[in-house]
Design an enzyme around this catalytic site. Structure first.
Site, short mmCIF file in Angstrom:
data_model
loop_
_atom_site.label_atom_id
_atom_site.label_comp_id
_atom_site.label_asym_id
_atom_site.label_seq_id
_atom_site.Cartn_x
_atom_site.Cartn_y
_atom_site.Cartn_z
N ARG A 1 0.84 -1.21 0.00
CA ARG A 1 0.00 0.00 0.00
C ARG A 1 0.87 1.25 0.00
O ARG A 1 0.54 2.24 -0.67
CB ARG A 1 -0.97 -0.05 1.18
CG ARG A 1 -1.96 -1.18 0.98
CD ARG A 1 -3.11 -1.27 1.95
NE ARG A 1 -3.85 -2.49 1.64
CZ ARG A 1 -4.60 -3.18 2.47
NH1 ARG A 1 -4.77 -2.74 3.70
NH2 ARG A 1 -5.22 -4.28 2.09
N GLU B 1 -12.76 -14.36 12.03
CA GLU B 1 -12.98 -13.70 10.74
C GLU B 1 -12.93 -14.69 9.56
O GLU B 1 -11.85 -14.95 9.01
CB GLU B 1 -11.95 -12.58 10.51
CG GLU B 1 -12.19 -11.84 9.19
CD GLU B 1 -11.16 -10.76 8.87
OE1 GLU B 1 -10.12 -10.70 9.54
OE2 GLU B 1 -11.43 -9.99 7.95
N LYS C 1 -16.20 -11.38 12.74
CA LYS C 1 -15.85 -10.37 11.74
C LYS C 1 -16.19 -10.98 10.39
O LYS C 1 -15.65 -12.02 10.03
CB LYS C 1 -14.36 -10.01 11.84
CG LYS C 1 -13.90 -9.03 10.79
CD LYS C 1 -12.63 -8.31 11.21
CE LYS C 1 -12.09 -7.48 10.05
NZ LYS C 1 -11.04 -6.55 10.48
N SER D 1 -14.10 -4.39 5.40
CA SER D 1 -14.55 -3.63 4.23
C SER D 1 -14.20 -4.35 2.93
O SER D 1 -14.91 -4.18 1.92
CB SER D 1 -14.02 -2.20 4.24
OG SER D 1 -12.62 -2.14 4.32
N GLY D 2 -13.13 -5.12 2.91
CA GLY D 2 -12.86 -6.03 1.80
C GLY D 2 -12.58 -5.39 0.45
O GLY D 2 -12.69 -6.06 -0.57
N ARG E 1 -9.04 -0.69 5.21
CA ARG E 1 -8.99 0.23 4.07
C ARG E 1 -10.08 1.29 4.11
O ARG E 1 -9.85 2.46 3.80
CB ARG E 1 -9.06 -0.55 2.75
CG ARG E 1 -7.77 -1.21 2.39
CD ARG E 1 -7.96 -2.29 1.36
NE ARG E 1 -8.59 -3.48 1.90
CZ ARG E 1 -8.84 -4.59 1.21
NH1 ARG E 1 -8.52 -4.64 -0.07
NH2 ARG E 1 -9.40 -5.63 1.77
P1 13P Z 1 -10.39 -4.35 5.15
O1 13P Z 1 -11.43 -3.54 5.88
O2 13P Z 1 -9.40 -3.52 4.40
O3 13P Z 1 -10.99 -5.46 4.36
O4 13P Z 1 -9.51 -5.05 6.27
C1 13P Z 1 -10.16 -5.65 7.30
C2 13P Z 1 -9.30 -6.70 7.86
O5 13P Z 1 -8.83 -6.58 8.95
C3 13P Z 1 -9.05 -7.91 7.06
O6 13P Z 1 -8.58 -8.90 7.91
#
Ligand code: 13P
Length: 342
Positions: free
Chosen positions: A33, A177, A219, A261-262, A294
């Site tokens: 990033r 998650e 999550k 957020s993915g 993100r």
């Molecule tokens: P994002 O919100 O960027 O998807 O990251 C969340 C996260 O912690 C992924 O494990």
């Protein structure tokens, strides 16, 4: 097992309409990033950036817990104050990513298994000593032709459950998650089908490993069409499909679900979370919150670009996205908020 500590931590993480900030990018992900913004990919730059985040004024008003990475939990502000203490002083509970990443799953081409169980008991004890009170483990599920397979779903659900039980033994709330990736051409119905099967399997394994549901958080991904699907969905369609999927699969004893957020744009992630809370708030057994990386950090990183002169503006952008998401938890987020506060 200190069940009271687990219950209290789980409740406090999402108290007062707050959510979680994921700032646990591994060094390779963080560097990738940074490279896009022309920021040097060094330990020093990563420390500067994480200092910018944890010292953001008022961050604790919207964020109840921050997920750190092994490098970050050991880092300090320029004045020598450990990041963990900076967070605690801001009323933010420090957490830690403990998986060591997703690797190719043997025998299942195109699918991944998350690793990190070996030595996890000892690592959790060390992180608890450093001040972490919750942890995260991410399983990644790719949707495609003939995948995900039963074998991949079972293996990842089993690993998540083993991890969650070890966390609770160590007095840390597991963030469980299982992420269905957005990548691909699949439609929203396919995402719903995969997410439902995955969540059912995960809760089956959590129960088999005697994980206390009241002392964990889920999550999860939102139910969305694949990012390359020609048919995208409205806010209401996403909200309804996602909430209905969880109502069928997530037990009421789980205190909260925090979305990842993915790769969704930040404004879409806020608007979708808002639509869910607006339409269903009084009918849900669990809190619907956020645990974005993100969707909270991106604008701030784009403003910062590694320059000291941009720190205050970047912090303002970070604080703004966090506040928008807190409003979305109450179903009170709207578009004018973006221009009024920006
Ligand atoms: P994002 O919100 O960027 O998807 O990251 C969340 C996260 O912690 C992924 O494990």
């Amino acid at each position: 097992m200190n069940t009271q500590l687990l219950f209290d931590t789980a409740k406090n993480l999402l108290a007062d309409g707050k959510g979680l900030l994921a700032m646990d990018e591994s060094n390779p992900t963080c560097n990738k990033r940074f490279a896009k913004q022309g920021i040097p990919q060094t330990e020093a730059a990563r420390r500067e950036y994480r200092e910018l985040i944890v010292t953001t004024p008022g961050l604790g008003e919207s964020i109840g817990g921050a997920i750190l990475y092994d490098e970050t939990i050991r880092q300090k502000k320029r004045d020598g104050t450990p990041f963990v203490k900076v967070l605690q002083d801001a009323g933010i509970i420090p957490g830690i990513k403990v998986d060591v990443g997703a690797k190719d799953l043997a025998g299942y081409p195109g699918e991944k298994i998350t690793e990190g169980l070996d030595g996890l008991r000892e690592r959790l004890q060390a992180y608890f000593q450093m001040g972490a009170r919750f942890a995260k483990w991410r399983a990644v599920i790719q949707v495609g032709h003939g995948i995900p397979s039963r074998g991949c779903i079972n293996a990842n659900a089993h690993a998540l459950a083993r991890y969650a039980a070890l966390c609770q033994e160590a007095g840390m709330v597991p963030i469980v998650e299982p992420e269905v990736l957005m990548d691909g051409e699949h439609n929203m119905e396919r995402c719903r089908e995969v997410t439902e099967e995955l969540l059912r399997t995960v809760f089956h394994h959590l129960s088999a490993q005697r994980v206390l549901l009241e002392g964990m958080l889920l999550k999860a991904n939102m139910v969305l069409p694949g990012s390359a699907c020609s048919q995208q969905a409205s806010l209401e369609e996403v909200a309804d499909a996602t909430v209905h999927c969880f109502l069928r699969t997530v037990p009421a004893a789980v205190p909260g679900i925090a979305f990842l957020s993915g790769g969704q744009p930040g404004l879409s992630a806020s608007a979708r979370l808002n639509a869910m809370n607006m339409r269903f708030k009084d009918r849900l057994p669990w809190a619907l919150a956020f645990s974005f990386a993100r969707a909270i950090q991106q604008p701030a990183q784009e403003i910062w670009r590694g320059r000291e002169a941009n720190v205050a503006a970047a912090q303002q952008a970070l604080s703004h996205r966090a506040a928008c998401n807190r409003a979305a938890r109450r179903g009170e987020y709207n578009e004018p908020m973006e221009t009024e506060n920006a």
